[in-house]
Design an enzyme around this catalytic site. Sequence first.
Site, PDB file in Angstrom:
ATOM      1  N   LYS A   1      33.733  33.519  41.898  1.00 32.78           N
ATOM      2  CA  LYS A   1      32.159  33.566  41.390  1.00 32.78           C
ATOM      3  C   LYS A   1      31.313  32.596  42.473  1.00 32.78           C
ATOM      4  O   LYS A   1      31.778  31.881  43.037  1.00 32.78           O
ATOM      5  CB  LYS A   1      32.249  32.817  40.087  1.00 32.78           C
ATOM      6  CG  LYS A   1      32.595  33.340  38.825  1.00 32.78           C
ATOM      7  CD  LYS A   1      32.329  32.496  37.657  1.00 32.78           C
ATOM      8  CE  LYS A   1      32.761  32.927  36.486  1.00 32.78           C
ATOM      9  NZ  LYS A   1      32.346  34.327  36.128  1.00 32.78           N
TER      10      LYS A   1
ATOM     11  N   ARG B   1      39.331  38.618  28.840  1.00 35.77           N
ATOM     12  CA  ARG B   1      39.922  39.892  27.891  1.00 35.77           C
ATOM     13  C   ARG B   1      41.432  40.014  27.995  1.00 35.77           C
ATOM     14  O   ARG B   1      42.140  40.399  27.198  1.00 35.77           O
ATOM     15  CB  ARG B   1      39.245  41.093  28.264  1.00 35.77           C
ATOM     16  CG  ARG B   1      39.393  41.656  29.772  1.00 35.77           C
ATOM     17  CD  ARG B   1      38.334  42.633  30.390  1.00 35.77           C
ATOM     18  NE  ARG B   1      37.129  42.089  30.450  1.00 35.77           N
ATOM     19  CZ  ARG B   1      36.226  42.877  30.912  1.00 35.77           C
ATOM     20  NH1 ARG B   1      36.260  44.014  31.115  1.00 35.77           N
ATOM     21  NH2 ARG B   1      34.872  42.166  31.073  1.00 35.77           N
TER      22      ARG B   1
HETATM   23  N1  BES Z   1      33.151  33.725  31.739  1.00 37.63           N
HETATM   24  C1  BES Z   1      32.775  34.713  32.174  1.00 37.63           C
HETATM   25  C2  BES Z   1      31.292  35.215  31.673  1.00 37.63           C
HETATM   26  C3  BES Z   1      30.519  34.475  31.435  1.00 37.63           C
HETATM   27  C4  BES Z   1      29.264  34.652  32.210  1.00 37.63           C
HETATM   28  C5  BES Z   1      30.327  33.676  30.491  1.00 37.63           C
HETATM   29  C6  BES Z   1      28.045  33.979  32.175  1.00 37.63           C
HETATM   30  C7  BES Z   1      28.868  32.772  30.434  1.00 37.63           C
HETATM   31  C8  BES Z   1      28.031  33.088  31.240  1.00 37.63           C
HETATM   32  C9  BES Z   1      33.497  36.000  32.317  1.00 37.63           C
HETATM   33  O1  BES Z   1      35.133  35.695  32.654  1.00 37.63           O
HETATM   34  C10 BES Z   1      33.217  37.010  33.486  1.00 37.63           C
HETATM   35  O2  BES Z   1      33.485  36.340  34.558  1.00 37.63           O
HETATM   36  N2  BES Z   1      32.910  38.006  33.301  1.00 37.63           N
HETATM   37  C11 BES Z   1      32.419  38.875  34.341  1.00 37.63           C
HETATM   38  C12 BES Z   1      33.127  40.285  33.736  1.00 37.63           C
HETATM   39  C13 BES Z   1      32.939  41.231  35.219  1.00 37.63           C
HETATM   40  C14 BES Z   1      33.844  40.982  36.265  1.00 37.63           C
HETATM   41  C15 BES Z   1      33.360  42.595  34.526  1.00 37.63           C
HETATM   42  C16 BES Z   1      31.134  38.885  34.144  1.00 37.63           C
HETATM   43  O3  BES Z   1      30.421  39.019  33.248  1.00 37.63           O
HETATM   44  O4  BES Z   1      30.429  39.083  35.473  1.00 37.63           O
HETATM   45 MG    MG Z   2      35.638  35.310  34.464  1.00 36.43          MG
END
Ligand code: BES
Ligand code: MG
Length: 487
Positions: free
Chosen positions: A265, A339
């Site tokens: 990230k 997931r």
């Molecule tokens: N923990 C994050 C989702 C999240 C984002 C929670 C912002 C709270 C605030 C999750 O693990 C994630 O990174 N999801 C990705 C999924 C994508 C790679 C398909 C996302 O939402 O970008």
């Molecule tokens: Mg994530």
Amino acid sequence: MNIDLNNIKPQDAEAVIVPVLLDSDKLATKDTAELLNRLKTKGKIKGEHGEVFSTMTASQDIIFIGLGKEELLNGEKVRIASAKAVKKARELKAKSLYVQLINSDKLCYGTIVKAMVEGLRFGDYKFDRYKTDKKEHTDLDICLGGVSEDKLKETEEYIKEANNISNATIIARNLVNEPSNVLYPETLAEEALEYGKQFGFDVEVFDELQIDELKMDAFLSVAEGSNKAPRLIVMRYFGNEDNKSEILGLVGKGLTYDSGGYSIKPTDGMVTMKSDMGGAAAVIGAMSAIANQKLKINVVAVVAACENMISGGAYKPGDIIGSMAGKTIEVLNTDAEGRLTLADAVYYIVEKEKASRVIDLATLTGAALIALGTTTTAVVTNDDAFYKELEAASAKSDEKVWQLPAFEDYKKMLKSDIADLKNIGGRHAGTITAGLFIGEFVQSKPWLHLDIAGTAWTDADKDYFSKGGTGAGVRTLYYLAKNTAKK
Ligand code: BES
Ligand code: MG
Ligand code: ZN
């Protein structure tokens, strides 16, 4: 904070809180009616919802809080106004408050009392454990006044229940607000054990070896990159021994930190990722409230706790991993880790804990924020009747939920060319495909998936929330359990 009945006389409180309706004067106390009248005539306060006006008498502060039109009154407005009142009282440095009960037959009595208590509790919440120069935040003494003699017992019960729900919500907020160097899988498990002892539910914690024996391959793959060992936390509360075949299963996403892994990230997205265990916090909070209230229901909660990190041993984009269910998964993005952990957790709760229905809560997708913002939790389900129950619980908790479609087309987006499933469905419909991925592992049990990515955290103080964890889901889970429980 101590909220009681008739423990303080209005004249002895450092501050008196007086609710004000837009269209009538009927809520003022005997001693404040005339003052309110003058203030209204002078236009200092109208009674609009959200208004706060304070003034001083010779001996105390009087805080007027606006509620709006009586016919438009609801629990959420009461909660918000009560939170504003307590914040004002803090500002004025009052330590004892006499809060005049909102007396209206436009709203159910219990709803009013509980929303007042919650608003007062939440409005005074602050996560200041790590401030070395803590400003004075001593306990407040609060009296709920104006309760009629014949309603004393009933009111006491409502206060007790609302305090229980508030404690549970604050537990969840605290867990989310703890930084990941303090709160990691092992310490999260210790917290769960502690709350189990305190509120009366059993907690079993599985270590890495035991998780390995369960063949939770997907969960372990996510955990691999971290020096912090994973933990599987299982919480059990059997309040209805007469019917052991009905078990409500709660699963909370328990990423104590999500760096994204190799699909790393950007810093901005990473700074709040200590909150990626908001689902776990919600189920631990809910278990505490359910057990403490001794609801006649069986509930098992599971948290697959780990960190998503980078190291030589971490899982990588392109890897194919297994799962407890035996399905193979092509990992196309290591940041879609929640997931994977949840797939094993929901499969475990159905197979090993015999849950007859499953609800998972997860800070799962940024797409949930894009779709619904920060006030509404996105829901994916395989059972519309179960969703109706959630809606009924949400009507009580005032935590908003909204169902997303779960058509077959979306499931197809998760098909992999070389494994059974892939862990991302592409850029479109991200919240739905993420939810449906988990749905592949619930063995056709009635299931609700709550994506709380938008609602578990707030970037600023707002209404009865303060910056940080919100405790999202606790109240709704509690009411869903209560509505299901045998009376
Ligand atoms: N923990 C994050 C989702 C999240 C984002 C929670 C912002 C709270 C605030 C999750 O693990 C994630 O990174 N999801 C990705 C999924 C994508 C790679 C398909 C996302 O939402 O970008
Ligand atoms: Mg994530
Ligand atoms: Zn995550």
